[in-house]
Design a protein around this motif. Sequence first.
Motif, PDB file in Angstrom:
ATOM      1  N   TYR A   1       0.850  -1.345  -0.015  1.00  0.00           N
ATOM      2  CA  TYR A   1       0.008  -0.060  -0.026  1.00  0.00           C
ATOM      3  C   TYR A   1       0.819   1.333  -0.012  1.00  0.00           C
ATOM      4  CZ  TYR A   1      -3.493   3.592   1.506  1.00  0.00           C
ATOM      5  OH  TYR A   1      -4.042   4.821   2.079  1.00  0.00           O
ATOM      6  N   ASN A   2       0.537   2.309  -0.947  1.00  0.00           N
ATOM      7  CA  ASN A   2       1.402   3.598  -0.895  1.00  0.00           C
ATOM      8  C   ASN A   2       0.294   4.384  -0.839  1.00  0.00           C
ATOM      9  OD1 ASN A   2       3.193   1.430  -2.514  1.00  0.00           O
ATOM     10  ND2 ASN A   2       4.438   3.129  -2.100  1.00  0.00           N
ATOM     11  N   VAL A   3       0.577   5.601  -0.191  1.00  0.00           N
ATOM     12  CA  VAL A   3      -0.464   6.701  -0.033  1.00  0.00           C
ATOM     13  C   VAL A   3       0.518   8.143  -0.122  1.00  0.00           C
ATOM     14  CG1 VAL A   3      -0.373   6.963   2.643  1.00  0.00           C
ATOM     15  CG2 VAL A   3      -2.244   7.911   1.023  1.00  0.00           C
ATOM     16  N   LEU A   4       1.914   7.848   0.316  1.00  0.00           N
ATOM     17  CA  LEU A   4       2.819   9.039   0.299  1.00  0.00           C
ATOM     18  C   LEU A   4       3.865   8.624  -0.812  1.00  0.00           C
ATOM     19  CD1 LEU A   4       3.244   9.544   4.152  1.00  0.00           C
ATOM     20  CD2 LEU A   4       1.881  10.910   2.497  1.00  0.00           C
ATOM     21  N   ASP A   5       4.524   9.829  -1.463  1.00  0.00           N
ATOM     22  CA  ASP A   5       5.519   9.710  -2.582  1.00  0.00           C
ATOM     23  C   ASP A   5       6.816   8.733  -1.794  1.00  0.00           C
ATOM     24  OD1 ASP A   5       5.084  12.661  -4.093  1.00  0.00           O
ATOM     25  OD2 ASP A   5       4.207  10.822  -4.180  1.00  0.00           O
ATOM     26  N   GLY A   6       7.338   7.956  -2.696  1.00  0.00           N
ATOM     27  CA  GLY A   6       8.396   7.230  -2.157  1.00  0.00           C
ATOM     28  C   GLY A   6       8.347   5.814  -2.268  1.00  0.00           C
ATOM     29  N   LEU A   7       9.289   5.052  -2.010  1.00  0.00           N
ATOM     30  CA  LEU A   7       9.585   3.566  -2.004  1.00  0.00           C
ATOM     31  C   LEU A   7       9.316   2.976  -0.826  1.00  0.00           C
ATOM     32  CD1 LEU A   7      10.533   1.563  -4.044  1.00  0.00           C
ATOM     33  CD2 LEU A   7      12.854   1.792  -2.953  1.00  0.00           C
ATOM     34  N   GLU A   8       8.468   1.723  -0.912  1.00  0.00           N
ATOM     35  CA  GLU A   8       8.175   1.157   0.342  1.00  0.00           C
ATOM     36  C   GLU A   8       8.844  -0.235   0.085  1.00  0.00           C
ATOM     37  OE1 GLU A   8       5.818   3.351   2.892  1.00  0.00           O
ATOM     38  OE2 GLU A   8       6.154   1.409   3.102  1.00  0.00           O
ATOM     39  N   GLU A   9       9.548  -0.853   1.029  1.00  0.00           N
ATOM     40  CA  GLU A   9      10.441  -2.177   0.709  1.00  0.00           C
ATOM     41  C   GLU A   9       9.736  -3.162   1.747  1.00  0.00           C
ATOM     42  OE1 GLU A   9      14.523  -0.213   0.332  1.00  0.00           O
ATOM     43  OE2 GLU A   9      14.528  -1.997  -0.834  1.00  0.00           O
ATOM     44  N   LYS A  10       9.673  -4.209   1.127  1.00  0.00           N
ATOM     45  CA  LYS A  10       9.105  -5.427   1.830  1.00  0.00           C
ATOM     46  C   LYS A  10       9.610  -6.811   1.489  1.00  0.00           C
ATOM     47  CE  LYS A  10       4.353  -4.804   3.397  1.00  0.00           C
ATOM     48  NZ  LYS A  10       2.976  -5.364   3.019  1.00  0.00           N
ATOM     49  N   GLY A  11      10.891  -6.981   1.922  1.00  0.00           N
ATOM     50  CA  GLY A  11      11.435  -8.257   1.427  1.00  0.00           C
ATOM     51  C   GLY A  11      11.940  -8.131  -0.153  1.00  0.00           C
ATOM     52  N   ARG A  12      11.419  -8.882  -0.827  1.00  0.00           N
ATOM     53  CA  ARG A  12      11.876  -9.102  -2.238  1.00  0.00           C
ATOM     54  C   ARG A  12      11.089  -8.088  -3.080  1.00  0.00           C
ATOM     55  NH1 ARG A  12      10.903 -13.038  -5.423  1.00  0.00           N
ATOM     56  NH2 ARG A  12       9.579 -14.294  -4.019  1.00  0.00           N
ATOM     57  N   PHE A  13       9.826  -7.616  -2.510  1.00  0.00           N
ATOM     58  CA  PHE A  13       8.959  -6.766  -3.410  1.00  0.00           C
ATOM     59  C   PHE A  13       9.132  -5.363  -2.674  1.00  0.00           C
ATOM     60  CE2 PHE A  13       5.824 -10.417  -4.090  1.00  0.00           C
ATOM     61  CZ  PHE A  13       6.752 -10.967  -4.790  1.00  0.00           C
ATOM     62  N   SER A  14       9.023  -4.445  -3.646  1.00  0.00           N
ATOM     63  CA  SER A  14       9.049  -2.939  -3.463  1.00  0.00           C
ATOM     64  C   SER A  14       8.106  -2.226  -4.141  1.00  0.00           C
ATOM     65  CB  SER A  14      10.365  -2.168  -3.442  1.00  0.00           C
ATOM     66  OG  SER A  14      11.423  -3.178  -2.866  1.00  0.00           O
ATOM     67  N   SER A  15       7.375  -1.237  -3.625  1.00  0.00           N
ATOM     68  CA  SER A  15       6.673  -0.409  -4.219  1.00  0.00           C
ATOM     69  C   SER A  15       6.674   0.873  -4.061  1.00  0.00           C
ATOM     70  CB  SER A  15       5.005  -0.797  -3.993  1.00  0.00           C
ATOM     71  OG  SER A  15       4.952  -0.481  -2.623  1.00  0.00           O
ATOM     72  N   PHE A  16       6.760   1.756  -5.429  1.00  0.00           N
ATOM     73  CA  PHE A  16       6.862   3.121  -5.502  1.00  0.00           C
ATOM     74  C   PHE A  16       5.771   3.929  -5.884  1.00  0.00           C
ATOM     75  CE2 PHE A  16       9.597   6.925  -6.298  1.00  0.00           C
ATOM     76  CZ  PHE A  16       8.902   7.351  -7.299  1.00  0.00           C
ATOM     77  N   LEU A  17       5.792   5.383  -5.344  1.00  0.00           N
ATOM     78  CA  LEU A  17       4.742   6.063  -5.835  1.00  0.00           C
ATOM     79  C   LEU A  17       5.285   7.496  -6.058  1.00  0.00           C
ATOM     80  CD1 LEU A  17       1.478   6.356  -6.198  1.00  0.00           C
ATOM     81  CD2 LEU A  17       1.579   6.998  -3.480  1.00  0.00           C
ATOM     82  N   SER A  18       4.666   7.920  -7.105  1.00  0.00           N
ATOM     83  CA  SER A  18       4.748   9.463  -7.325  1.00  0.00           C
ATOM     84  C   SER A  18       3.407  10.064  -7.587  1.00  0.00           C
ATOM     85  CB  SER A  18       5.504   9.527  -8.576  1.00  0.00           C
ATOM     86  OG  SER A  18       5.729  11.083  -9.020  1.00  0.00           O
ATOM     87  N   ARG A  19       2.937  10.746  -6.728  1.00  0.00           N
ATOM     88  CA  ARG A  19       1.679  11.266  -6.677  1.00  0.00           C
ATOM     89  C   ARG A  19       1.215  12.368  -7.672  1.00  0.00           C
ATOM     90  NH1 ARG A  19       0.443  13.083  -0.718  1.00  0.00           N
ATOM     91  NH2 ARG A  19       2.809  13.377  -1.051  1.00  0.00           N
ATOM     92  N   SER A  20       2.390  12.915  -7.751  1.00  0.00           N
ATOM     93  CA  SER A  20       2.381  14.131  -9.026  1.00  0.00           C
ATOM     94  C   SER A  20       2.300  13.686 -10.422  1.00  0.00           C
ATOM     95  CB  SER A  20       3.542  15.198  -8.795  1.00  0.00           C
ATOM     96  OG  SER A  20       4.843  14.673  -9.181  1.00  0.00           O
TER      97      SER A  20
END
Lengths: 117, 110
Positions: free
Chosen positions: B48-67
């Motif tokens: 889950y991403n709600v703020l900009d940036g990278l969230e890392e969870k083990g082998r999986f990461s998710s990135f968000l750019s709201r703009s």
Amino acid sequence: EAQVTQNPRYLITVTGKKLTVTCSQNMNHEYMSWYRQDPGLGLRQIYYSMNVEVTDKGDVPEGYKVSRKEKRNFPLILESPSPNQTSLYFCASSLYSMGGGKQETQYFGPGTRLLVL
Amino acid sequence: GQNIDQPTEMTATEGAIVQINCTYQTSGFNGLFWYQQHAGEAPTFLSYNVLDGLEEKGRFSSFLSRSKGYSYLLLKELQMKDSASYLCAVNYSNDYKLSFGAGTTVTVRA
């Protein structure tokens, strides 16, 4: 075990024969939802419920009905099924409603594969 | 509409890295989810991403750019069991539901 259950898992029926797909969750979740999943279209929401006796239409409600008489159950009713309702159906629940920037993770049931002839 | 777009298919080799992109309409954005769905099974929550940036969870990461209305899911050290469909889903303001993209089918080859 915390889970969402659906029944039946597989169903073949004929056009016009009313059917109900049951959904039940044991996590005391307020929010429940029904989706259908079709190739190339992804998951599309049919109906959702924010709490007991509160239901509303999703993106593709035509041909479907729901009820929420108890917190744990959210059955999907097809009064007169048609072949275009052949699909994979998922029930999902979350503790609270979506919205407000909250991380309301939805937990999905195992799916019901429906074929309407 | 919310026009959530992601590629249909991707193929990668075991041990490699794959990046799955997702673009969405920015107006009213409230949060973005990634789910994994193995063939014939229910989707399961990944991130889950709600703020900009990278969230890392083990082998999986998710990135968000709201703009930019852009997210990606990064799968590292791919394993055969990562062969699945990956669903990008967005919640919008004043909307009590998730809008899903059509999903990206990832095939991991030996």
